[in-house]
Design a protein around this motif. Structure first.
Motif, PDB file in Angstrom:
ATOM      1  N   ALA A 168       0.841  -1.205   0.000  1.00  0.00           N
ATOM      2  CA  ALA A 168       0.000   0.000   0.000  1.00  0.00           C
ATOM      3  C   ALA A 168       0.875   1.255   0.000  1.00  0.00           C
ATOM      4  N   LEU A 169       1.922   1.239   0.794  1.00  0.00           N
ATOM      5  CA  LEU A 169       2.838   2.381   0.831  1.00  0.00           C
ATOM      6  C   LEU A 169       3.539   2.552  -0.523  1.00  0.00           C
ATOM      7  N   ARG A 170       3.968   1.441  -1.078  1.00  0.00           N
ATOM      8  CA  ARG A 170       4.626   1.482  -2.384  1.00  0.00           C
ATOM      9  C   ARG A 170       3.735   2.149  -3.435  1.00  0.00           C
ATOM     10  N   ALA A 171       2.470   1.764  -3.439  1.00  0.00           N
ATOM     11  CA  ALA A 171       1.544   2.305  -4.434  1.00  0.00           C
ATOM     12  C   ALA A 171       1.323   3.809  -4.221  1.00  0.00           C
ATOM     13  N   GLN A 172       1.210   4.208  -2.963  1.00  0.00           N
ATOM     14  CA  GLN A 172       1.014   5.638  -2.684  1.00  0.00           C
ATOM     15  C   GLN A 172       2.214   6.464  -3.155  1.00  0.00           C
ATOM     16  N   LEU A 173       3.397   5.938  -2.912  1.00  0.00           N
ATOM     17  CA  LEU A 173       4.609   6.652  -3.319  1.00  0.00           C
ATOM     18  C   LEU A 173       4.715   6.761  -4.826  1.00  0.00           C
TER      19      LEU A 173
ATOM     20  N   LEU B 251      13.459   3.247   0.238  1.00  0.00           N
ATOM     21  CA  LEU B 251      13.642   1.805   0.045  1.00  0.00           C
ATOM     22  C   LEU B 251      12.500   1.237  -0.800  1.00  0.00           C
ATOM     23  N   LEU B 252      11.288   1.691  -0.503  1.00  0.00           N
ATOM     24  CA  LEU B 252      10.126   1.218  -1.265  1.00  0.00           C
ATOM     25  C   LEU B 252      10.169   1.710  -2.712  1.00  0.00           C
ATOM     26  N   ARG B 253      10.590   2.957  -2.908  1.00  0.00           N
ATOM     27  CA  ARG B 253      10.712   3.479  -4.280  1.00  0.00           C
ATOM     28  C   ARG B 253      11.753   2.676  -5.047  1.00  0.00           C
ATOM     29  N   LEU B 254      12.894   2.420  -4.399  1.00  0.00           N
ATOM     30  CA  LEU B 254      13.959   1.664  -5.056  1.00  0.00           C
ATOM     31  C   LEU B 254      13.464   0.281  -5.474  1.00  0.00           C
TER      32      LEU B 254
ATOM     33  N   TYR C  32       5.910  19.644  -1.073  1.00  0.00           N
ATOM     34  CA  TYR C  32       6.083  19.543  -2.515  1.00  0.00           C
ATOM     35  C   TYR C  32       4.735  19.585  -3.232  1.00  0.00           C
ATOM     36  N   PRO C  33       4.068  20.724  -3.210  1.00  0.00           N
ATOM     37  CA  PRO C  33       2.815  20.807  -3.968  1.00  0.00           C
ATOM     38  C   PRO C  33       3.118  20.588  -5.445  1.00  0.00           C
ATOM     39  N   VAL C  34       2.194  19.929  -6.115  1.00  0.00           N
ATOM     40  CA  VAL C  34       2.411  19.601  -7.531  1.00  0.00           C
ATOM     41  C   VAL C  34       2.743  20.852  -8.340  1.00  0.00           C
ATOM     42  N   SER C  35       2.065  21.927  -8.036  1.00  0.00           N
ATOM     43  CA  SER C  35       2.247  23.151  -8.828  1.00  0.00           C
ATOM     44  C   SER C  35       3.676  23.675  -8.794  1.00  0.00           C
ATOM     45  N   LYS C  36       4.354  23.468  -7.695  1.00  0.00           N
ATOM     46  CA  LYS C  36       5.716  24.002  -7.581  1.00  0.00           C
ATOM     47  C   LYS C  36       6.811  22.999  -7.876  1.00  0.00           C
ATOM     48  N   SER C  37       6.505  21.729  -7.683  1.00  0.00           N
ATOM     49  CA  SER C  37       7.593  20.753  -7.731  1.00  0.00           C
ATOM     50  C   SER C  37       7.549  19.865  -8.970  1.00  0.00           C
ATOM     51  N   ARG C  38       6.557  20.078  -9.798  1.00  0.00           N
ATOM     52  CA  ARG C  38       6.413  19.226 -10.974  1.00  0.00           C
ATOM     53  C   ARG C  38       7.650  19.291 -11.881  1.00  0.00           C
ATOM     54  N   GLY C  39       8.267  18.130 -12.088  1.00  0.00           N
ATOM     55  CA  GLY C  39       9.414  18.041 -12.985  1.00  0.00           C
ATOM     56  C   GLY C  39      10.698  18.612 -12.420  1.00  0.00           C
ATOM     57  N   LYS C  40      10.697  18.906 -11.130  1.00  0.00           N
ATOM     58  CA  LYS C  40      11.896  19.483 -10.510  1.00  0.00           C
ATOM     59  C   LYS C  40      12.379  18.626  -9.338  1.00  0.00           C
ATOM     60  N   ALA C  41      13.711  18.471  -9.214  1.00  0.00           N
ATOM     61  CA  ALA C  41      14.270  17.719  -8.090  1.00  0.00           C
ATOM     62  C   ALA C  41      14.702  18.666  -6.976  1.00  0.00           C
ATOM     63  N   THR C  42      14.267  19.890  -7.047  1.00  0.00           N
ATOM     64  CA  THR C  42      14.656  20.901  -6.058  1.00  0.00           C
ATOM     65  C   THR C  42      14.158  20.545  -4.666  1.00  0.00           C
ATOM     66  N   LYS C  43      15.049  20.692  -3.679  1.00  0.00           N
ATOM     67  CA  LYS C  43      14.656  20.413  -2.294  1.00  0.00           C
ATOM     68  C   LYS C  43      13.631  21.439  -1.844  1.00  0.00           C
TER      69      LYS C  43
ATOM     70  N   ARG D 216       4.502  10.125  -9.615  1.00  0.00           N
ATOM     71  CA  ARG D 216       3.985  10.306 -10.969  1.00  0.00           C
ATOM     72  C   ARG D 216       3.298  11.663 -11.112  1.00  0.00           C
ATOM     73  N   ALA D 217       2.578  12.056 -10.074  1.00  0.00           N
ATOM     74  CA  ALA D 217       1.877  13.350 -10.103  1.00  0.00           C
ATOM     75  C   ALA D 217       2.866  14.511 -10.255  1.00  0.00           C
ATOM     76  N   ARG D 218       4.087  14.307  -9.778  1.00  0.00           N
ATOM     77  CA  ARG D 218       5.106  15.376  -9.833  1.00  0.00           C
ATOM     78  C   ARG D 218       6.094  15.188 -10.981  1.00  0.00           C
ATOM     79  N   ASP D 219       5.853  14.166 -11.799  1.00  0.00           N
ATOM     80  CA  ASP D 219       6.758  13.870 -12.913  1.00  0.00           C
ATOM     81  C   ASP D 219       8.188  13.628 -12.396  1.00  0.00           C
ATOM     82  N   TRP D 220       8.258  12.897 -11.324  1.00  0.00           N
ATOM     83  CA  TRP D 220       9.553  12.641 -10.689  1.00  0.00           C
ATOM     84  C   TRP D 220      10.198  11.316 -11.113  1.00  0.00           C
ATOM     85  N   ASP D 221       9.489  10.536 -11.904  1.00  0.00           N
ATOM     86  CA  ASP D 221      10.091   9.252 -12.282  1.00  0.00           C
ATOM     87  C   ASP D 221      11.390   9.455 -13.052  1.00  0.00           C
ATOM     88  N   GLN D 222      11.500  10.600 -13.699  1.00  0.00           N
ATOM     89  CA  GLN D 222      12.745  10.907 -14.419  1.00  0.00           C
ATOM     90  C   GLN D 222      13.958  10.974 -13.480  1.00  0.00           C
TER      91      GLN D 222
END
Lengths: 123, 123, 123, 123
Positions: C10-15, C78-81, D104-115, C20-26
């Protein structure tokens, strides 16, 4: 004197004096110092966490200055640890470089990141 | 020559030659070297994991020799990292020691492991 | 739903949704996530650096709350990895516990911190 | 019972039983467990040290299996540490995810790895 300023032993001695003046030897048990060393190495690591190789090779001046001080912390705790364990760090480094020269002969390791234990024993 | 053998710059130069001969600069991106540094610091840590303070202060000769080589690994990767980032490690160490001297005046930090940011600013 | 809230999956899925919402998979390449994991473990370590065993066993409420959030960070990375590597962390944990049960039979390891590879094969 | 097998609390309880049967609680001081946690995270890191992003995303089956067991070690020591500190890891994870959602609200952090601490407060 000034010419010696970057020897490991000169740094070791300065750190010892610094700690003694503050009565810090009570905290500088090797176990604690090993933890401090790993913690500081983790802080170096943190700076590179999300960087591409390109970015890591071209740090901003600000980040580079921060990394320099984190690297200094690693060295300072490493020297304290070795001092407390009565390890001659320069001698250990020379010994390890000699081991590496045997483990990674140019003929077998050229252009490869393979760990020595997995490098072919033959040819 | 021999008298210089423990300067950081002499070790840095030797490591650079060693890597170049093996065409390893391709692997020695700062990001990778930061990982190697943290990994080796973790190996130092492993030796102390279950030890009491008493045991950590009196390692067996065998463990001490192993720790010495792990400490060497930390130093070697630290020097490679700094070389690749064009950081003068000895200068950074001196700079950090000066910062520590300001952050931890004897009068405030004597006998305390308190982090500078939590030391009282006054008296 | 609520009863499942502490399952690893469940935690894995939430993360995954969060990233994905933040386009962080990159940014979430396994290499980067391994670095983040080690960095966060280093932050847990930092809290214990200068503590005695007694102090480590009786953290102040403030420190304990900070450590709890650092531990959370370790778990989240750890879960993301594992997610990115398609590793079932719960299954891996069960597998490792079974390995540990074989490596550390009660009869040989009772009261000893000896690593399995150094436990006598006999007796 | 079986359905609960991947909950953090079920794993925590199993580990506690395992340690008690071996009289290992004497070694499992939080300080030692924090060291073990960081050491194991370092072992995860070691597998990725020289890999490109491409390689890290496509581990060989052999490396992937090794990494899975190292990840398990991280989880097991994390759970032991939290158990000894009476920290509810699942609750801490949920709390940290809520903090992250605010930081990390989506509006500010989308596509950014900024702390978060460097993300603009406005905009």
């Amino acid at each position: 004197m000034k010419k010696q300023a970057d020897t490991l032993d000169a740094l070791r001695a300065q750190l010892s004096t610094f700690a003694r003046a503050r009565d810090w030897d009570q905290f500088h048990n090797p176990k604690n110092l090993a933890m401090a060393l790993a913690g500081e190495a983790g802080e170096v690591l943190d700076h590179f966490r999300w960087l591409t190789f390109e970015q890591a090779g071209h740090l901003t001046p600000e980040t580079r200055a921060e990394v320099a001080l984190e690297c200094a912390d690693v060295l300072l705790f490493l020297l304290r640890l070795c001092d407390k364990l009565d390890i001659d760090l320069a001698a250990a480094a020379r010994k390890k470089m000699a081991i590496n020269a045997r483990r990674y002969p140019v003929s077998k390791s050229r252009g490869k990141a393979t760990k020595w234990s997995k490098l072919g024993r033959d040819g």
